[in-house]
Motif scaffolding. Structure first.
Motif, short mmCIF file in Angstrom:
data_model
loop_
_atom_site.label_atom_id
_atom_site.label_comp_id
_atom_site.label_asym_id
_atom_site.label_seq_id
_atom_site.Cartn_x
_atom_site.Cartn_y
_atom_site.Cartn_z
N GLU A 58 -12.34 -38.53 -12.39
CA GLU A 58 -11.74 -38.22 -13.69
C GLU A 58 -11.26 -36.77 -13.78
O GLU A 58 -10.18 -36.50 -14.29
N TYR A 59 -12.06 -35.83 -13.26
CA TYR A 59 -11.67 -34.42 -13.34
C TYR A 59 -10.36 -34.19 -12.58
O TYR A 59 -9.44 -33.52 -13.09
N GLY A 60 -10.29 -34.73 -11.37
CA GLY A 60 -9.08 -34.56 -10.58
C GLY A 60 -7.88 -35.24 -11.21
O GLY A 60 -6.77 -34.70 -11.23
N ALA A 61 -8.10 -36.45 -11.74
CA ALA A 61 -7.00 -37.22 -12.33
C ALA A 61 -6.43 -36.53 -13.56
O ALA A 61 -5.20 -36.38 -13.70
N ILE A 62 -7.29 -36.09 -14.47
CA ILE A 62 -6.83 -35.46 -15.71
C ILE A 62 -6.17 -34.11 -15.42
O ILE A 62 -5.09 -33.80 -15.93
N GLY A 63 -6.82 -33.30 -14.58
CA GLY A 63 -6.25 -31.99 -14.26
C GLY A 63 -4.90 -32.12 -13.59
O GLY A 63 -3.94 -31.40 -13.93
N ALA A 64 -4.77 -33.04 -12.65
CA ALA A 64 -3.50 -33.25 -11.94
C ALA A 64 -2.42 -33.77 -12.89
O ALA A 64 -1.26 -33.33 -12.84
N ALA A 65 -2.79 -34.70 -13.76
CA ALA A 65 -1.81 -35.27 -14.70
C ALA A 65 -1.30 -34.21 -15.67
O ALA A 65 -0.11 -34.19 -16.01
N ARG A 66 -2.17 -33.32 -16.13
CA ARG A 66 -1.73 -32.25 -17.02
C ARG A 66 -0.74 -31.34 -16.31
O ARG A 66 0.25 -30.88 -16.92
N ALA A 67 -0.97 -31.07 -15.03
CA ALA A 67 -0.05 -30.23 -14.27
C ALA A 67 1.30 -30.92 -14.10
O ALA A 67 2.36 -30.29 -14.26
N VAL A 68 1.28 -32.21 -13.78
CA VAL A 68 2.52 -32.97 -13.62
C VAL A 68 3.32 -32.96 -14.92
O VAL A 68 4.54 -32.77 -14.92
N ASN A 69 2.62 -33.15 -16.04
CA ASN A 69 3.29 -33.12 -17.35
C ASN A 69 3.92 -31.75 -17.60
O ASN A 69 5.09 -31.65 -18.02
N ASP A 70 3.15 -30.68 -17.37
CA ASP A 70 3.64 -29.33 -17.67
C ASP A 70 4.79 -28.92 -16.76
O ASP A 70 5.64 -28.09 -17.15
N LEU A 71 4.86 -29.50 -15.56
CA LEU A 71 5.96 -29.19 -14.64
C LEU A 71 7.18 -30.08 -14.90
O LEU A 71 8.20 -29.94 -14.23
N GLY A 72 7.07 -30.98 -15.88
CA GLY A 72 8.19 -31.86 -16.21
C GLY A 72 8.44 -32.93 -15.16
O GLY A 72 9.56 -33.42 -15.02
N LEU A 73 7.39 -33.32 -14.43
CA LEU A 73 7.56 -34.26 -13.32
C LEU A 73 6.98 -35.64 -13.63
O LEU A 73 6.87 -36.48 -12.74
N ALA A 74 6.56 -35.87 -14.89
CA ALA A 74 6.00 -37.17 -15.25
C ALA A 74 7.01 -38.28 -14.97
O ALA A 74 8.16 -38.20 -15.41
N GLY A 75 6.60 -39.29 -14.26
CA GLY A 75 7.49 -40.39 -13.90
C GLY A 75 8.20 -40.16 -12.59
O GLY A 75 8.49 -41.11 -11.85
N LYS A 76 8.51 -38.90 -12.27
CA LYS A 76 9.16 -38.59 -10.99
C LYS A 76 8.12 -38.56 -9.87
O LYS A 76 8.36 -39.04 -8.77
N VAL A 77 6.99 -37.95 -10.16
CA VAL A 77 5.86 -37.99 -9.23
C VAL A 77 4.93 -39.10 -9.71
O VAL A 77 4.39 -39.04 -10.81
N LYS A 78 4.79 -40.14 -8.91
CA LYS A 78 3.92 -41.25 -9.27
C LYS A 78 2.46 -40.80 -9.16
O LYS A 78 2.12 -39.94 -8.34
N MET A 79 1.60 -41.42 -9.97
CA MET A 79 0.20 -41.04 -9.98
C MET A 79 -0.72 -42.26 -10.06
O MET A 79 -0.46 -43.20 -10.83
N VAL A 80 -1.80 -42.22 -9.28
CA VAL A 80 -2.88 -43.20 -9.40
C VAL A 80 -4.19 -42.42 -9.34
O VAL A 80 -4.25 -41.33 -8.76
N GLY A 81 -5.24 -42.97 -9.95
CA GLY A 81 -6.49 -42.23 -9.96
C GLY A 81 -7.69 -43.09 -10.30
O GLY A 81 -7.56 -44.27 -10.63
N PHE A 82 -8.85 -42.46 -10.21
CA PHE A 82 -10.12 -43.10 -10.55
C PHE A 82 -10.53 -42.76 -11.98
O PHE A 82 -10.18 -41.69 -12.50
N ASP A 83 -11.29 -43.68 -12.59
CA ASP A 83 -11.97 -43.50 -13.87
C ASP A 83 -11.07 -43.79 -15.07
O ASP A 83 -9.87 -44.06 -14.92
N SER A 84 -11.68 -43.73 -16.27
CA SER A 84 -11.00 -44.30 -17.44
C SER A 84 -11.36 -43.58 -18.73
O SER A 84 -11.74 -44.22 -19.71
N SER A 85 -11.24 -42.26 -18.75
CA SER A 85 -11.45 -41.54 -20.01
C SER A 85 -10.35 -41.91 -20.99
O SER A 85 -9.32 -42.49 -20.62
N VAL A 86 -10.55 -41.57 -22.24
CA VAL A 86 -9.54 -41.87 -23.26
C VAL A 86 -8.21 -41.23 -22.90
O VAL A 86 -7.14 -41.84 -23.02
#
Length: 332
Positions: free
Chosen positions: A234-262
């Motif tokens: 979860e820590y890696g998934a959330i931290g990485a996703a926030r970075a992808v969002n802030d770099l404007g790469l959401a959807g361009k860089v595909k993402m998969v991860g473990f865990d299921s926080s809100v």
């Protein structure tokens, strides 16, 4: 005559008191030996961390508490401030031994570093149950957790379909040396097959949202050809996703991860994640307590139990079964 009656009266009273005492003592002994009279066991659970912001650990703790409540046991939770702080966990394990619990449940923070202190637990005659992770010794009466290799392989197989042989892959793992990180990474690579040769960078965030964020930003800046990110907790998934969002790469860089926080579920709904492997931490905690009680009641514990996992995508996210897994205490 009056004096004789008084003496006998006193003897009668003494005999009545003595008989009452025997009956009470016998009743107590019978109650203790009555199999239907449940004993209240004192359990201690030591997760890798106590972090209210982390959905996995809070759910696992809730599952253990639910099991203890239903089985009439008392459970105390003691944990380190961060997953990477193995030395603190070792000290907490030693502190827990001083409390002489009936059984100890532990999610070991490292595959080998905590082995010696856990050996001390077993040598002290305290039943040991391992949750989530394992160690390099077969000393626990039961091990309950996700089949991390199988879950990683399933995630790797799905991830390989997202890149279709093109682009590079980055992996944001959690704590180097933990059994879960090793097993998931091995499964992911095997699941990817030939695509695993496209892995360009592997980083370890030490289960920190902030570190995962910084490492992911650095990785994507250094390797702009990365088109897929895989996160192992979860820590890696959330931290990485926030970075992808802030770099404007959401959807361009595909993402998969473990865990299921809100937050992870929301990011899946938004299309930032293409898939997540959800564990079943409530099951894990509940089964851990159940196995501890079995052992304490003289029954045989299950040596290994898979608490389960499930691949969730945007397509199956809203299925009733998956909603119950994602929100186990929502009453759905």
């Amino acid at each position: 005559m009056k004096k004789w009656m008084s003496k006998n009266h006193k003897i009668g009273i003494l005999m009545t008191v003595a008989l009452t005492f025997v009956v009470v003592c016998l009743g107590v002994r019978l109650a203790r030996n009555d199999p239907d009279e449940a004993e209240t066991y004192h359990l201690i659970f030591i997760p890798k961390t106590i972090d209210p912001a982390n959905g996995f650990w809070t759910a696992l703790i809730d599952g253990a508490k639910l099991g203890a409540e239903e089985m009439g046991a008392e459970i105390e939770v003691m944990g380190a401030g961060a997953e990477e702080d193995v030395e603190e966990q070792i000290e907490i394990i030693r502190q827990s031994m001083e409390k002489e619990p009936d059984a100890l449940l532990v999610a070991p923070g490292d595959y080998s570093e905590v082995s010696d202190v856990l050996q001390e637990v077993v040598d002290a005659g305290i039943p040991l149950i391992l949750l989530d992770s394992v160690i390099d010794r077969d000393i626990a009466v039961s091990e309950i957790g996700t089949d991390n290799y199988r879950a990683g392989k399933e995630l790797g197989e799905y991830a390989a379909t997202l890149i279709d042989g093109e682009g590079e892959i980055g992996i944001v793992s959690h704590v180097k040396g933990s059994s879960t990180a090793m097993e998931r990474s091995n499964g992911i690579c095997d699941g990817m097959g030939e695509a695993s040769h496209q892995i360009r960078s592997i980083v370890y965030c030490n289960s920190s949202y902030e570190k995962a964020y910084e490492l992911t930003k650095d990785m994507l800046n250094r390797y702009p050809q990365i088109s897929l990110l895989v996160a192992t907790n979860e820590y890696g998934a959330i931290g990485a996703a926030r970075a992808v969002n802030d770099l404007g790469l959401a959807g361009k860089v595909k993402m998969v991860g473990f865990d299921s926080s809100v937050e992870e579920i929301q990011l899946l709904e938004m299309g930032v994640f293409q898939a997540i492997i959800i564990q079943k931490p409530v099951n894990m905690g509940y089964l851990g307590v159940e196995q501890a009680i079995h052992v304490l009641n003289g029954k045989k514990a299950e040596p290994k139990l898979d608490s389960g996992s499930k691949l969730i995508t945007k397509e199956n996210l809203y299925e009733d079964e998956n909603q119950r897994l994602l929100y186990p205490f929502s009453g759905q």
